[in-house]
Design an enzyme around this catalytic site. Structure first.
Site, short mmCIF file in Angstrom:
data_model
loop_
_atom_site.label_atom_id
_atom_site.label_comp_id
_atom_site.label_asym_id
_atom_site.label_seq_id
_atom_site.Cartn_x
_atom_site.Cartn_y
_atom_site.Cartn_z
N ASP A 145 0.84 -1.19 0.00
CA ASP A 145 0.00 0.00 0.00
C ASP A 145 0.88 1.25 0.00
O ASP A 145 1.73 1.42 0.87
CB ASP A 145 -0.92 -0.01 1.23
CG ASP A 145 -2.04 1.01 1.09
OD1 ASP A 145 -2.31 1.46 -0.04
OD2 ASP A 145 -2.64 1.37 2.12
N HIS A 152 -3.93 14.07 0.83
CA HIS A 152 -4.17 13.19 1.98
C HIS A 152 -3.02 13.32 2.99
O HIS A 152 -3.24 13.42 4.20
CB HIS A 152 -4.30 11.75 1.50
CG HIS A 152 -4.34 10.72 2.59
ND1 HIS A 152 -5.39 10.60 3.47
CD2 HIS A 152 -3.43 9.77 2.96
CE1 HIS A 152 -5.14 9.61 4.32
NE2 HIS A 152 -3.96 9.10 4.04
N ARG A 161 2.13 17.13 12.49
CA ARG A 161 3.33 17.89 12.14
C ARG A 161 2.90 19.22 11.52
O ARG A 161 3.14 19.48 10.33
CB ARG A 161 4.18 17.13 11.11
CG ARG A 161 4.64 15.75 11.50
CD ARG A 161 5.36 15.06 10.33
NE ARG A 161 4.52 14.90 9.16
CZ ARG A 161 3.74 13.85 8.93
NH1 ARG A 161 3.70 12.85 9.77
NH2 ARG A 161 2.98 13.80 7.85
N GLU A 216 -10.41 3.86 3.71
CA GLU A 216 -9.59 4.65 2.81
C GLU A 216 -9.95 4.27 1.38
O GLU A 216 -9.86 3.09 1.01
CB GLU A 216 -8.09 4.42 3.07
CG GLU A 216 -7.64 5.00 4.41
CD GLU A 216 -6.13 4.96 4.63
OE1 GLU A 216 -5.45 4.14 3.97
OE2 GLU A 216 -5.64 5.73 5.48
N GLU A 218 -9.18 3.91 -2.26
CA GLU A 218 -7.94 3.78 -3.01
C GLU A 218 -8.19 3.06 -4.34
O GLU A 218 -9.23 2.42 -4.52
CB GLU A 218 -6.90 2.97 -2.21
CG GLU A 218 -6.68 3.52 -0.80
CD GLU A 218 -5.45 2.95 -0.10
OE1 GLU A 218 -4.63 2.30 -0.78
OE2 GLU A 218 -5.34 3.17 1.12
N ASP A 250 -8.95 0.23 2.11
CA ASP A 250 -7.93 -0.09 3.12
C ASP A 250 -8.51 0.28 4.49
O ASP A 250 -8.24 1.36 5.02
CB ASP A 250 -6.64 0.70 2.80
CG ASP A 250 -5.56 0.49 3.84
OD1 ASP A 250 -5.56 -0.58 4.48
OD2 ASP A 250 -4.73 1.39 4.01
N ARG A 254 -7.64 3.64 13.30
CA ARG A 254 -6.79 4.81 13.56
C ARG A 254 -6.21 4.83 14.97
O ARG A 254 -5.09 5.31 15.18
CB ARG A 254 -7.59 6.10 13.33
CG ARG A 254 -8.14 6.27 11.94
CD ARG A 254 -7.05 6.37 10.90
NE ARG A 254 -7.61 6.64 9.59
CZ ARG A 254 -6.96 6.44 8.44
NH1 ARG A 254 -5.73 5.96 8.47
NH2 ARG A 254 -7.53 6.70 7.30
N GLN A 257 -3.46 2.37 14.99
CA GLN A 257 -2.40 2.89 14.12
C GLN A 257 -1.55 3.96 14.83
O GLN A 257 -0.32 3.93 14.77
CB GLN A 257 -3.04 3.49 12.85
CG GLN A 257 -2.05 3.98 11.80
CD GLN A 257 -2.76 4.52 10.56
OE1 GLN A 257 -3.98 4.52 10.47
NE2 GLN A 257 -1.98 4.98 9.60
N LYS A 270 -3.84 -2.07 9.91
CA LYS A 270 -4.16 -2.17 8.49
C LYS A 270 -4.39 -3.61 8.04
O LYS A 270 -4.83 -3.82 6.92
CB LYS A 270 -3.00 -1.58 7.67
CG LYS A 270 -2.70 -0.12 7.95
CD LYS A 270 -3.74 0.77 7.29
CE LYS A 270 -3.26 2.21 7.27
NZ LYS A 270 -4.18 3.05 6.47
N THR A 274 -8.93 -5.89 4.08
CA THR A 274 -8.90 -4.99 2.93
C THR A 274 -9.93 -5.51 1.96
O THR A 274 -9.96 -6.72 1.67
CB THR A 274 -7.50 -4.99 2.26
OG1 THR A 274 -6.52 -4.65 3.23
CG2 THR A 274 -7.44 -4.01 1.12
N GLU A 391 -9.85 12.50 7.38
CA GLU A 391 -9.79 13.83 6.77
C GLU A 391 -11.14 14.53 6.88
O GLU A 391 -11.20 15.73 7.14
CB GLU A 391 -9.40 13.72 5.29
CG GLU A 391 -7.96 13.36 5.04
CD GLU A 391 -7.71 13.23 3.54
OE1 GLU A 391 -7.85 14.22 2.82
OE2 GLU A 391 -7.38 12.11 3.09
CA CA Z 1 -3.94 3.14 2.79
#
Ligand code: CA
Length: 452
Positions: A145, A152, A161, A216, A218, A250, A254, A257, A270, A274, A391
């Site tokens: 992945d 994103h 950050r 997610e 994708e 995916d 969170r 993670q 993760k 999937t 997001e």
């Molecule tokens: Ca992903």
């Protein structure tokens, strides 16, 4: 890149009437490959088929009926019919799948050389989609992945950050991690909420059902012919290794993670599940929808030579609309339509699939036929193009999260048990017949009780 040919002719129509409804996903210009069986048939009868309108063309039945005998499509159809997966066809290279596509397009079109014979065998070679279940298109040996949307990456980085949300390496290389092939499932399989260890906001370290479950949106790539270990793939040759594409969810825990990912990256957050869409839209079918690669701002670094190629810059991108929907348990009970959460486009990806493939193999890592390579979350620049809940639920002004409102009055911070997430994709271009990907759908079931 695959070239345009008569299979893309927008005037071509099929004798399978539903394929001529241009709002559908599977016109004769698409012809995606999948693995199916009729409801009630044993698992070992899973076999290769091609989506056409609301039907599945059974390739084994076509061979049995002798329809492809003597055509250049016959050998490739035999490869597709091998082993209950598409791996053998994928391994044979795009010349084989292209010959098969040409033969099937001829067979399914009005006035094709063998279409009259095929039509006479319609009851034998066509299976209504509603009478079939679709499995994984390939035995997926490995799943990687990537993280190739700068939008994103930037939105995610604002939380952790804020001064430099996009890591320095992002603009130099397509970032990725090796994910887990064993838990990739086909659309329609329910997903169990993962259990896991996480650090709660108040600092407690606990184990239990994930409390921040996300999706997610994708796009995935299926590798065609692989490369031998130790032998990299030049970017100009990357298209020869790309069989086709599917949608990928995916599923992401969170909270797990955030706690586990430092310093080695995602692991159990993760690997619980999937989901992919079952039809593989070939690179050839996507040929009309190729566009230039992402236009980098002049202030961004140019890709190093091994990630730079004029053809990839000219047509390494794809214009493919992608959507995510949610269907909550309440919506389902009341017969309401799913609510759209995301509308984005693959054109926003900073790196091309060719660059991902070349970077992946640049150290000599072997890619094999049927390997799955996902793009990473396909977010674009606008608010509606945010392609995951982490997001969508982010309030950048306060750097906090707030639940998003759904049209039926419900709200979601993260996914609830009973929620279904549905992805769709569609490629459109004036002068060509639009094609779709079908659905990638999965429902969240409660976490399993911990074994006593
Ligand atoms: Ca992903």
């Amino acid at each position: 890149m695959p070239a345009l040919n008569p299979t893309h002719d927008p005037a071509r129509r099929s004798w399978v009437e539903a394929a001529n409804d241009l709002r559908g996903d599977f016109p004769i210009q698409n012809l995606p490959f999948g693995i199916f069986r009729r409801h009630g048939e044993p698992a070992q009868s899973a076999r290769a088929g091609v989506a056409i309108g609301d039907q599945i063309l059974d390739l084994v039945a076509c061979l049995d009926a002798g329809l492809l005998a003597g055509t250049s499509a016959e050998a490739a159809a035999r490869l597709a019919a091998t082993g209950g997966t598409l791996n053998t066809l994928m391994a044979a290279g795009n010349g084989a799948s292209s010959a098969l596509r040409a033969g099937l397009s001829d067979m399914l079109s009005h006035g094709g050389a063998i279409s009259a014979r095929a039509r006479a065998e319609a009851a034998r070679i066509l299976v209504p989609m509603e009478e079939a279940e679709l499995g994984l298109p390939a035995a997926i040996g490995a799943f990687t992945d990537f993280l190739t949307s700068i939008y994103h990456t930037e939105r995610g980085g604002r939380m952790t950050r804020p001064d430099s949300p996009v890591p320095q390496n992002f603009r130099h290389l397509p970032i990725a991690y090796n994910s887990r092939a064993s838990t990739v499932v086909s659309s329609g399989h329910a997903i169990r909420r993962p259990n896991g260890q996480r650090r709660r906001p108040e600092g407690e370290i606990a184990f239990g059902p994930c409390e921040h479950l996300d999706f997610e949106l994708e796009l995935g790539l299926f590798v065609g012919p692989g490369n031998a270990m130790g032998e990299p793939i030049a970017l100009r040759a990357a298209p020869e290794h790309i069989f086709g594409f599917c949608l990928v969810n995916d599923w992401s825990a969170r909270d797990i993670q955030r706690w586990e990912s430092h310093p080695l990256g995602p692991f159990l957050a993760k690997s619980a599940a999937t989901t992919i869409s079952p039809w593989v839209v070939t690179a050839e079918a996507m040929a009309p929808f190729r566009i230039a690669a992402f236009a980098r701002p002049a202030s961004d670094p140019a890709p190093l030579p091994y990630l730079a190629d004029p053809a990839d810059q000219e047509e390494g991108g794809m214009d493919l609309g992608l959507e995510a929907f949610i269907l909550t348990a309440r919506m389902r009970e009341r017969g309401e339509a799913p609510a759209r959460l995301t509308a984005t486009n693959f054109r926003h990806m900073y790196w091309t699939f060719g660059q991902m493939l070349t970077h992946h193999a640049s150290n000599g890592c072997a890619l094999r036929p049927g390997d799955l390579i996902a793009s990473g979350t396909t977010s674009g620049p606008t608010d509606e193009a945010r392609a995951c809940l982490s997001e969508l639920n982010l309030d950048p002004s306060t750097r906090s999260r707030r639940a998003i409102a759904l049209p039926n009055g419900e709200s979601r911070l993260w996914l609830d048990d009973g929620d279904e997430v549905i992805f769709r994709a569609r490629a459109e271009r004036p002068g060509f017949v639009p094609i779709g990907f079908g659905e990638c759908r999965g429902r969240v079931d409660p976490a399993p009780a911990w074994p006593a």
